[in-house]
Design a protein around this motif. Sequence first.
Motif, mmCIF file in Angstrom:
data_model
loop_
_atom_site.group_PDB
_atom_site.id
_atom_site.type_symbol
_atom_site.label_atom_id
_atom_site.label_comp_id
_atom_site.label_asym_id
_atom_site.label_seq_id
_atom_site.Cartn_x
_atom_site.Cartn_y
_atom_site.Cartn_z
ATOM 1 N N PRO A 267 0.738 0.203 7.116
ATOM 2 C CA PRO A 267 1.602 0.511 8.266
ATOM 3 C C PRO A 267 3.076 0.527 7.863
ATOM 4 N N ARG A 268 3.813 1.451 8.437
ATOM 5 C CA ARG A 268 5.235 1.608 8.085
ATOM 6 C C ARG A 268 6.076 0.396 8.433
ATOM 7 N N ASP A 269 5.678 -0.329 9.475
ATOM 8 C CA ASP A 269 6.487 -1.470 9.909
ATOM 9 C C ASP A 269 6.156 -2.760 9.158
ATOM 10 N N LEU A 270 5.302 -2.681 8.150
ATOM 11 C CA LEU A 270 4.967 -3.855 7.355
ATOM 12 C C LEU A 270 6.138 -4.178 6.437
ATOM 13 N N GLY A 271 6.549 -5.430 6.421
ATOM 14 C CA GLY A 271 7.686 -5.848 5.615
ATOM 15 C C GLY A 271 7.440 -5.708 4.118
ATOM 16 N N GLN B 201 5.198 -8.402 2.567
ATOM 17 C CA GLN B 201 3.782 -8.216 2.883
ATOM 18 C C GLN B 201 3.194 -7.034 2.109
ATOM 19 N N ARG B 202 3.977 -5.987 1.930
ATOM 20 C CA ARG B 202 3.513 -4.846 1.129
ATOM 21 C C ARG B 202 3.248 -5.273 -0.316
ATOM 22 N N HIS C 208 -4.565 -8.597 10.328
ATOM 23 C CA HIS C 208 -4.355 -7.189 10.671
ATOM 24 C C HIS C 208 -5.272 -6.744 11.812
ATOM 25 N N ARG D 76 -2.196 -8.142 14.503
ATOM 26 C CA ARG D 76 -1.383 -6.910 14.458
ATOM 27 C C ARG D 76 -2.088 -5.709 15.083
ATOM 28 N N ASP E 251 -3.299 -3.095 13.714
ATOM 29 C CA ASP E 251 -2.575 -1.940 13.175
ATOM 30 C C ASP E 251 -3.461 -0.936 12.437
#
Length: 176
Positions: free
Chosen positions: A69-73, A76-77, A156, A160, A162
């Motif tokens: 997900p794009r909003d994952l910090g 976390q990535r 997740h 989330r 997500d």
Amino acid sequence: MFRWPARALHWLMAAMILAMLFVGAGMVASVSERHAWLLALHKPLGIAILALAALRLALRLRHRPPPLPRDLGAAQRLAAHASHWLLYALMLAMPLVGWAMLSAGGYPIELGAGVRLPPIAPFDPTWFAALRWLHRTLAYALFALVLAHLGAALYHGLIRRDGVLRSMTWRRSSSD
């Protein structure tokens, strides 16, 4: 969504690795006749995990996984990518270290039906002891990483929501 071979291998290997962790724990905790039975199960299961891990890695290198997900910090990535590569490393290293350990101890690896693997390390009791320690240490690391992976999947899927968990399951609904 992951491709179906990746999903099938993921869940098959998840079951095999969990079984292997319990079989290994049972082996080291038992001095009964069950020890020989567990050991006879442990060896071919480890080789099967090695073969499937190699196939899974080849599939992973050929087919990129779905994006996170794009909003994952960023942290976390990094944790997600590092933990996945560490899982691959451990899925390959554990059986190889076990095979080398048994080779160094002079113990054959029988796969059944008369199939015996060749030794991959010379007979050496000192190496056997060192590799046994390494195999056990890697098993604890794998167990901890599996727990972290499970925790992340539940995070997740349940918190989330997500789509990360859904991408590795067979469900196509909008909620995990």
